[in-house]
Motif scaffolding. Structure first.
Motif, short mmCIF file in Angstrom:
data_model
loop_
_atom_site.label_atom_id
_atom_site.label_comp_id
_atom_site.label_asym_id
_atom_site.label_seq_id
_atom_site.Cartn_x
_atom_site.Cartn_y
_atom_site.Cartn_z
N PHE A 1 7.64 20.27 32.41
CA PHE A 1 7.20 19.90 31.06
C PHE A 1 7.94 18.66 30.56
O PHE A 1 7.34 17.71 30.05
CB PHE A 1 7.40 21.04 30.07
CG PHE A 1 6.26 22.02 30.03
CD1 PHE A 1 4.99 21.62 29.65
CD2 PHE A 1 6.46 23.35 30.37
CE1 PHE A 1 3.95 22.52 29.61
CE2 PHE A 1 5.42 24.25 30.33
CZ PHE A 1 4.16 23.84 29.96
N CYS B 1 1.60 19.72 33.58
CA CYS B 1 1.69 20.80 32.59
C CYS B 1 0.84 22.00 33.00
O CYS B 1 1.23 23.15 32.75
CB CYS B 1 1.28 20.30 31.21
SG CYS B 1 2.55 19.28 30.47
N TRP C 1 6.06 14.92 29.99
CA TRP C 1 5.86 14.26 28.71
C TRP C 1 6.95 13.28 28.35
O TRP C 1 6.80 12.49 27.42
CB TRP C 1 5.66 15.29 27.60
CG TRP C 1 4.40 16.04 27.87
CD1 TRP C 1 4.28 17.34 28.22
CD2 TRP C 1 3.08 15.49 27.88
NE1 TRP C 1 2.97 17.64 28.45
CE2 TRP C 1 2.20 16.53 28.24
CE3 TRP C 1 2.55 14.24 27.63
CZ2 TRP C 1 0.83 16.35 28.35
CZ3 TRP C 1 1.18 14.06 27.74
CH2 TRP C 1 0.34 15.10 28.10
#
Length: 86
Positions: A20, A39, A24
């Motif tokens: 994760f 994800c 991002w």
């Protein structure tokens, strides 16, 4: 056995969080679809980690643990075929 399962669980969950954060924090700068794919992979890891952590190993005792009541334990052992009747 329990410690090994716990370590595998923690490694899988750490990998999930790592995916994760990496998706991002870094990957989205180059490719949003790749970040979304990362994800989606990370989304599958927690249920698999829970199954791995709660799996009963061949040496683990579970349903056949003695209850502490001698009469009940004898009765269950007889039903399981571990001992003959009195």
């Amino acid at each position: 056995m329990y410690a090994r399962r716990r370590h595998v669980y923690l490694a899988m969950m750490g990998g999930c969080i790592g995916l994760f954060v990496l998706a991002w924090g870094v990957v989205r700068l180059w490719s949003v679809p790749a970040a979304v794919a990362m994800c989606l992979v990370a989304m599958v890891i927690p249920p698999v980690a829970a199954v791995v952590a709660n799996r009963r190993g061949p040496d683990d005792r579970w349903w056949d643990d003695p209850t502490g009541d001698p009469q009940s334990d004898e009765w269950w052992d007889e039903l399981d075929g571990k001992k003959g009747p009195r």
